[in-house]
Structure formats: C-alpha cells, structure tokens
Design a protein around this motif. Structure first.
Motif, short mmCIF file in Angstrom:
data_model
loop_
_atom_site.label_atom_id
_atom_site.label_comp_id
_atom_site.label_asym_id
_atom_site.label_seq_id
_atom_site.Cartn_x
_atom_site.Cartn_y
_atom_site.Cartn_z
N TYR A 10 12.22 53.02 13.60
CA TYR A 10 10.99 53.76 13.91
C TYR A 10 11.19 55.25 13.65
CZ TYR A 10 7.07 55.63 16.64
OH TYR A 10 5.95 56.32 17.04
N LEU A 11 12.34 55.78 14.06
CA LEU A 11 12.60 57.19 13.88
C LEU A 11 12.84 57.56 12.42
CD1 LEU A 11 14.85 58.06 16.97
CD2 LEU A 11 12.39 58.48 16.66
N GLN A 12 13.14 56.56 11.58
CA GLN A 12 13.32 56.80 10.16
C GLN A 12 11.99 57.00 9.43
OE1 GLN A 12 16.15 56.98 7.89
NE2 GLN A 12 17.02 57.55 9.86
N ILE A 13 10.90 56.58 10.04
CA ILE A 13 9.58 56.78 9.44
C ILE A 13 9.27 58.27 9.45
CG2 ILE A 13 7.12 56.24 9.60
CD1 ILE A 13 7.90 53.73 11.18
N PRO A 14 8.83 58.84 8.34
CA PRO A 14 8.51 60.28 8.32
C PRO A 14 7.46 60.64 9.35
CG PRO A 14 7.71 59.17 6.34
CD PRO A 14 8.58 58.20 7.05
N VAL A 15 7.50 61.87 9.80
CA VAL A 15 6.82 62.28 11.03
C VAL A 15 5.30 62.09 10.98
CG1 VAL A 15 6.77 64.69 10.27
CG2 VAL A 15 6.59 64.13 12.72
N VAL A 16 4.66 62.46 9.89
CA VAL A 16 3.20 62.36 9.83
C VAL A 16 2.75 60.90 9.82
CG1 VAL A 16 1.12 62.97 8.53
CG2 VAL A 16 3.02 64.59 8.67
N THR A 17 3.40 60.10 9.00
CA THR A 17 3.08 58.67 8.96
C THR A 17 3.34 58.03 10.31
OG1 THR A 17 3.71 58.57 6.62
CG2 THR A 17 3.62 56.48 7.81
N ARG A 18 4.44 58.37 10.94
CA ARG A 18 4.78 57.81 12.25
C ARG A 18 3.73 58.19 13.30
NH1 ARG A 18 9.82 59.77 12.84
NH2 ARG A 18 9.30 61.50 14.22
N ALA A 19 3.33 59.45 13.29
CA ALA A 19 2.36 59.91 14.29
C ALA A 19 0.99 59.25 14.09
CB ALA A 19 2.22 61.43 14.21
N TYR A 20 0.54 59.17 12.84
CA TYR A 20 -0.80 58.63 12.60
C TYR A 20 -0.87 57.13 12.86
CZ TYR A 20 -5.29 57.82 10.28
OH TYR A 20 -6.59 57.46 10.01
N THR A 21 0.08 56.38 12.32
CA THR A 21 0.04 54.93 12.53
C THR A 21 0.24 54.58 14.00
OG1 THR A 21 2.40 54.80 11.92
CG2 THR A 21 0.78 54.33 10.20
N THR A 22 1.10 55.30 14.69
CA THR A 22 1.30 55.06 16.12
C THR A 22 0.03 55.32 16.90
OG1 THR A 22 3.66 55.63 15.99
CG2 THR A 22 2.64 55.69 18.17
N ALA A 23 -0.65 56.41 16.57
CA ALA A 23 -1.91 56.72 17.25
C ALA A 23 -2.95 55.63 17.01
CB ALA A 23 -2.43 58.08 16.77
N CYS A 24 -3.00 55.10 15.80
CA CYS A 24 -3.95 54.03 15.48
C CYS A 24 -3.64 52.77 16.28
CB CYS A 24 -3.93 53.72 13.98
SG CYS A 24 -4.57 55.04 12.92
N PHE A 77 -1.74 48.75 4.70
CA PHE A 77 -2.02 49.68 3.62
C PHE A 77 -1.88 51.12 4.09
CE2 PHE A 77 -3.41 46.19 1.10
CZ PHE A 77 -3.42 46.65 -0.21
N LEU A 78 -2.35 51.42 5.29
CA LEU A 78 -2.22 52.77 5.82
C LEU A 78 -0.76 53.17 5.90
CD1 LEU A 78 -3.19 55.35 7.25
CD2 LEU A 78 -3.21 54.05 9.38
N TYR A 79 0.05 52.31 6.51
CA TYR A 79 1.47 52.62 6.70
C TYR A 79 2.20 52.77 5.36
CZ TYR A 79 6.42 51.75 7.48
OH TYR A 79 7.78 51.82 7.45
N ARG A 80 2.02 51.83 4.46
CA ARG A 80 2.78 51.84 3.22
C ARG A 80 2.42 53.02 2.31
NH1 ARG A 80 7.27 49.11 3.40
NH2 ARG A 80 7.29 49.02 1.14
N TYR A 81 1.13 53.26 2.11
CA TYR A 81 0.75 54.29 1.15
C TYR A 81 0.84 55.68 1.76
CZ TYR A 81 -0.31 50.61 -2.04
OH TYR A 81 -0.18 49.54 -2.89
N CYS A 82 0.63 55.79 3.05
CA CYS A 82 0.85 57.07 3.73
C CYS A 82 2.33 57.43 3.65
CB CYS A 82 0.38 56.98 5.17
SG CYS A 82 0.41 58.57 6.06
#
Length: 239
Positions: A10-24, A77-82
């Motif tokens: 989870y921490l390996q996911i880049p910060v913006v993608t991690r924040a947005y997908t987690t919020a969703c 799609f959100l996670y992969r392409y983001c």
C-alpha cells in the motif's frame, strides 16, 4: 505477516493515487454502512453556492455508486491509469500531477453545471485514461480478449462499452472533452509555431509536493504495461 505485506504494498503506491483511491473506497464504504448517504455527496450548484455546502465540490468525485460490477470496474481503471500516469509521464512531478487534478476537476465542475450530472468521478477516470492513452499512442490494447486496438482508441472503446451496458455516454464524453483540453494545452499547443505553455503549476504546489530527489529503492509500475487485466493488456510497438 499478510497485514505487513499489504501495508508495504500500500505504501508503495504513489501518494496522489493512494490518496484518491483510498478516499473513493472509504466514501463508498461509508455509504454502504449508512454512515452517510449519496444525498450528502452529490453535485448541486444551488446547495454549494447558496447554502455553502462546499464539500460537494470534492465528494461528488469520490462516490462511484454502490459496491458492484460498475464500482469495481471504475476502481480498477482509476487505480491503474492514475498510477501509471503518476509513475510515468508525471514521475518526479507530483506538483504537476496535483495541478492536473485541480485543473481537470475545475473544468469538469464547470461543464458539469450544464449536463446535469450529480457525480463526476467516472468522468474524471475517463479523463485520466484519455491523457494516458494520448501520451502512449503506440501501445497495443486488448479489451476482454475481443478487441485489439492502439491506446488512443481506449476512451472511445470504453464509451462504446458504456453504451452497451445502457449507461449514459455523457459521462464518457465529458471525461474525453476535459482530457483533450488538458492534453492540447499541455502537450500540443506549446509545441506549435508561436505556441506557449498556458498551464503552469503554481509555486505553492511545487513547495508542498515536489521533493528534491526520488527514493532510489522505489520500483515504479511500468507505464507501458496498462493494467495487467484482459481489458487493459498491451505492448509498445516499434521498440
């Protein structure tokens, strides 16, 4: 052990993608648990500007409907392409990536006032797909093992898929339109004779988000391998 592995991944996911997908995901979970309702989240200009419910400017991008096929499809799609954008053409440019989010969200909100959409998250996902596809024109895609095409056609294939499912294509068209505006202003117009770069990331965002150097141990997800799923596999042509 499983938790530690998940936490590390989870921490390996880049910060913006991690924040947005987690919020969703958390927003959807809160709706499923009836902590909140979609009526508290949807985009409504009257409630925003007359009753000052400004959180709706953000929350309408975070809810993709109840948990089901449509939700999972959009999250993948959100996670992969983001992530591929953040680790690819925006690698080391977090501030520019955040600015793209803000610009796209603002433009989509303005357009959204005229098309009567109450949730803009799916359109935002299409915007990310469109930008990635235009920046990777030589990647060959495979959609559910049925269609083979080059990356720039992916947003249009997704729109056709939405049409087959009986969904409104207004969402897809909005995402494509906003994505094209960003791509044109950022990647096309500056390279035209007499062109200039209109989109400049504010210095405050660079101070907040850009770091002086990357983590040398960080292993980015290759941008040219879109998805790892049958509907997103691809390979770059021409070496």
């Amino acid at each position: 052990m499983a938790y530690q592995t998940f936490h590390q991944e989870y921490l390996q996911i880049p910060v913006v993608t991690r924040a947005y997908t987690t919020a969703c995901v958390f927003t959807t979970a809160a709706v499923q648990l009836e902590v909140i309702t979609p009526f508290q989240l949807y985009f409504n200009p009257d409630l925003i500007f007359k009753h000052y419910q400004v959180w709706r400017l953000i929350t309408n991008f975070l809810f993709f409907g109840p948990v089901g096929f449509n939700f999972l499809f959009n999250m993948i799609f959100l996670y992969r392409y983001c992530r591929m954008l953040e680790e690819g053409s925006f690698r080391g440019r977090t501030a520019d990536f955040v600015f793209m989010f803000l610009f796209g969200g603002l433009l989509m909100t303005i357009f959204g006032m005229f098309v009567s959409l109450v949730f803009l998250g799916q359109a935002f996902t299409i915007m990310l797909v469109y930008i990635w596809s235009r920046r990777n024109p030589n990647v060959r895609m495979n959609f559910f093992g049925l269609l083979n095409f080059q990356a720039p056609f992916l947003p249009w294939v997704l729109m056709g898929f939405s049409l087959l499912l009986g969904n409104s294509i207004i969402v897809d068209l909005l995402g494509i339109a906003v994505g094209h505006v960003y791509f044109f202003l950022e990647d096309v117009f500056p390279h035209q004779p007499g062109g200039t770069r209109w989109l400049k990331t504010p210095a405050i965002l660079k101070i907040l988000f850009d770091t002086p150097e990357d983590d040398v141990n960080y292993n980015p997800l290759p941008e040219e391998r879109p998805g790892g799923f049958p509907w997103g596999e691809g390979q770059r042509l021409g070496g």
